[in-house]
Write a protein that holds these residues in place. Structure first.
Motif, short mmCIF file in Angstrom:
data_model
loop_
_atom_site.label_atom_id
_atom_site.label_comp_id
_atom_site.label_asym_id
_atom_site.label_seq_id
_atom_site.Cartn_x
_atom_site.Cartn_y
_atom_site.Cartn_z
N GLU A 152 0.68 -1.21 -0.13
CA GLU A 152 0.07 -0.06 0.03
C GLU A 152 0.91 1.28 -0.12
OE1 GLU A 152 -3.70 -2.12 2.17
OE2 GLU A 152 -2.64 -0.58 3.43
N GLY A 153 2.08 1.28 0.06
CA GLY A 153 3.01 2.28 0.10
C GLY A 153 3.10 3.38 -0.94
N ARG A 154 2.97 2.70 -2.11
CA ARG A 154 2.58 3.38 -3.27
C ARG A 154 1.49 3.24 -4.10
NH1 ARG A 154 6.47 5.84 -5.99
NH2 ARG A 154 5.56 5.07 -7.84
N ALA A 155 0.20 2.93 -3.39
CA ALA A 155 -0.75 2.51 -3.92
C ALA A 155 -1.45 3.88 -4.38
CB ALA A 155 -2.00 2.22 -2.95
N GLY A 163 -4.85 1.17 -11.95
CA GLY A 163 -5.44 2.30 -11.12
C GLY A 163 -6.90 2.09 -10.94
N PRO A 164 -7.62 1.38 -11.82
CA PRO A 164 -9.10 1.50 -11.46
C PRO A 164 -9.44 0.40 -10.42
CG PRO A 164 -8.78 1.22 -14.06
CD PRO A 164 -7.65 1.31 -13.22
N TRP A 193 6.67 -2.23 -12.36
CA TRP A 193 5.60 -2.90 -13.17
C TRP A 193 4.42 -3.06 -12.83
CZ3 TRP A 193 5.46 -8.87 -13.56
CH2 TRP A 193 4.71 -9.39 -14.44
N PRO A 194 3.39 -2.06 -13.13
CA PRO A 194 2.02 -1.96 -12.52
C PRO A 194 1.32 -3.26 -12.95
CG PRO A 194 2.47 0.03 -13.54
CD PRO A 194 3.67 -0.94 -14.10
N TYR A 219 -18.81 -6.39 -4.28
CA TYR A 219 -17.76 -5.65 -4.43
C TYR A 219 -16.78 -6.64 -5.37
CZ TYR A 219 -13.62 -2.76 -3.50
OH TYR A 219 -12.61 -1.92 -3.85
N LYS A 220 -16.81 -7.77 -4.71
CA LYS A 220 -15.81 -8.92 -5.56
C LYS A 220 -16.33 -9.20 -7.36
CE LYS A 220 -16.29 -11.94 -2.40
NZ LYS A 220 -16.12 -13.27 -1.58
N ARG A 221 -17.47 -8.97 -7.31
CA ARG A 221 -18.03 -9.07 -8.81
C ARG A 221 -17.47 -8.11 -9.47
NH1 ARG A 221 -23.03 -10.92 -6.57
NH2 ARG A 221 -23.80 -8.65 -7.08
N GLU A 222 -17.64 -6.68 -9.02
CA GLU A 222 -17.03 -5.54 -9.80
C GLU A 222 -15.53 -5.43 -9.82
OE1 GLU A 222 -18.58 -2.36 -7.29
OE2 GLU A 222 -20.82 -2.84 -7.59
N TYR A 223 -14.74 -6.02 -8.81
CA TYR A 223 -13.43 -6.26 -8.98
C TYR A 223 -13.10 -6.98 -10.06
CZ TYR A 223 -8.62 -6.54 -7.42
OH TYR A 223 -7.29 -6.59 -7.24
N ARG A 224 -13.67 -8.05 -10.05
CA ARG A 224 -13.48 -9.18 -11.24
C ARG A 224 -13.38 -8.50 -12.66
NH1 ARG A 224 -15.92 -12.89 -7.64
NH2 ARG A 224 -14.33 -14.02 -6.63
N GLU A 225 -14.62 -7.42 -12.84
CA GLU A 225 -15.35 -6.88 -14.09
C GLU A 225 -13.95 -6.08 -14.42
OE1 GLU A 225 -19.03 -5.35 -13.23
OE2 GLU A 225 -20.01 -7.15 -13.17
N LYS A 226 -13.37 -5.29 -13.36
CA LYS A 226 -12.26 -4.57 -13.59
C LYS A 226 -11.00 -5.10 -13.97
CE LYS A 226 -14.08 -0.80 -10.40
NZ LYS A 226 -13.79 -0.30 -9.13
N LEU A 227 -10.80 -6.29 -13.46
CA LEU A 227 -9.85 -7.03 -13.73
C LEU A 227 -9.70 -7.67 -15.08
CD1 LEU A 227 -7.17 -8.42 -12.18
CD2 LEU A 227 -8.51 -10.27 -11.58
N ASP A 228 -10.93 -8.00 -15.52
CA ASP A 228 -11.29 -8.55 -16.80
C ASP A 228 -10.83 -7.16 -17.93
OD1 ASP A 228 -12.08 -10.96 -15.89
OD2 ASP A 228 -14.35 -10.45 -15.99
N ALA A 229 -11.39 -6.15 -17.65
CA ALA A 229 -11.10 -5.13 -18.31
C ALA A 229 -9.66 -4.67 -18.44
CB ALA A 229 -11.80 -3.69 -18.06
N ALA A 230 -8.88 -5.01 -17.47
CA ALA A 230 -7.25 -4.67 -17.34
C ALA A 230 -6.79 -5.82 -18.24
CB ALA A 230 -6.77 -4.80 -16.07
#
Length: 223
Positions: A59-62, A72-73, A121-122, A174-185
Motif C-alpha cells: 500500500e505504500g505506493r498505492a 489504477g481502476p 511494473w504495474p 464488490y468482488k464481482r465489480e472487482y473481477r469486472e475491472k480485472l477483466d477489463a485490465a
C-alpha cells in the motif's frame, strides 16, 4: 477463436492458472493448525505482524498508482489494510508493538518484491493486489471467524479488524465489480503481458506460502 467466441475472462484465467499454488498456500500446516485452534494467540499475533510488513509494502505506493491505466481502476481506499493491522497489533501486543517486530526472511522477500513491482511494473503489482485483497474478502473471513472463536475476540472488533472491510457494504457485489475491472485490465494487455501477469499471480501465492512455511517453523505443533 471464431468471431462468435468470447475470450475467457482474465479473472478466470488468473484463478484457474494459479489454482495449484493457491491450494498449496491455503493448505499449509501453519494455517491448518491456526484455523484448527491448535496454536496460541501469539502465533496469530505473529501472523498479523508479518502481514503488516506485506501490506505496508503493498500500500505504500498505492496512491501513486491510482492514475495508472492498468491497475489504477482497482486502487480503492476502502481496501487498505495497514491501519487496521496497526490497530490489531496494538491490541494484541500493546502500544510498543513496533519495537519487537522483525520480518521473517520470507516476509522480507515478499515485501521487497511488492516494492519492486510498485516502482517498476504495474501489471505485476496488479497480480498481487488481486491475490491479497480478494483473498482477504473471501478466505480471510474464515480466519476472522476462527480467531473470534478460538481466542475470544469481539466479533468484528479489536484484534480482527484487519479482516473487517467496514467500507465495503456488499462484499459479494464488490468482488464481482472487482473481477469486472480485472477483466477489463486483461483486455487492455497483449498476450505476452497477460502471460507475465499470470506467472506473477502464481508467484504471489508462492511467496505467501513461503511466509506460512517460515511461521510454521516458528510455531511447530506441540506433541
Amino acid at each position: 477463436m471464431s468471431s462468435s467466441e468470447q475470450p475467457v475472462p482474465f479473472s478466470t484465467v488468473l484463478r484457474t492458472a494459479s489454482s495449484e499454488e493457491h491450494a498449496a498456500a491455503e493448505t499449509s500446516s501453519f494455517m491448518a493448525h491456526l484455523l484448527g485452534g491448535r496454536l496460541g494467540v501469539e502465533a496469530y499475533a505473529e501472523l498479523s505482524g508479518q502481514l503488516w510488513f506485506v501490506y505496508r509494502a503493498l500500500e505504500g505506493r498505492a496512491a501513486a498508482l491510482a492514475g495508472d491505466p492498468v491497475v489504477g481502476p482497482l486502487i480503492d481506499p476502502a481496501l487498505m489494510r495497514t491501519a487496521a493491522l496497526e490497530r490489531d497489533l496494538a491490541h494484541l501486543l500493546g502500544p510498543g508493538w513496533r519495537a519487537g517486530l522483525t520480518p521473517l526472511p520470507a516476509t522480507a522477500a515478499y515485501a521487497a518484491r511488492l516494492e519492486e513491482l510498485a516502482e517498476q511494473w504495474p501489471g505485476g503489482y496488479l497480480a498481487h493486489h488481486y491475490t491479497r485483497y480478494l483473498g482477504d474478502l473471501s478466505g480471510g473471513q474464515i480466519i476472522r471467524g476462527a480467531a473470534e472463536r478460538t481466542w475470544g475476540f469481539e466479533r468484528r472488533g479489536a484484534g480482527v479488524e484487519f479482516y473487517v472491510f467496514a467500507e465495503v457494504a456488499n462484499p459479494a457485489a464488490y468482488k464481482r465489480e472487482y473481477r469486472e475491472k480485472l477483466d477489463a485490465a486483461g483486455l487492455a494487455m497483449d498476450e505476452v503481458e497477460r502471460r507475465r501477469v499470470v506467472e506473477e499471480c502464481k508467484r504471489a501465492f508462492t511467496l505467501n506460502g513461503a511466509l506460512f512455511a517460515d511461521l510454521g517453523s516458528r510455531y511447530p505443533l506441540s506433541a
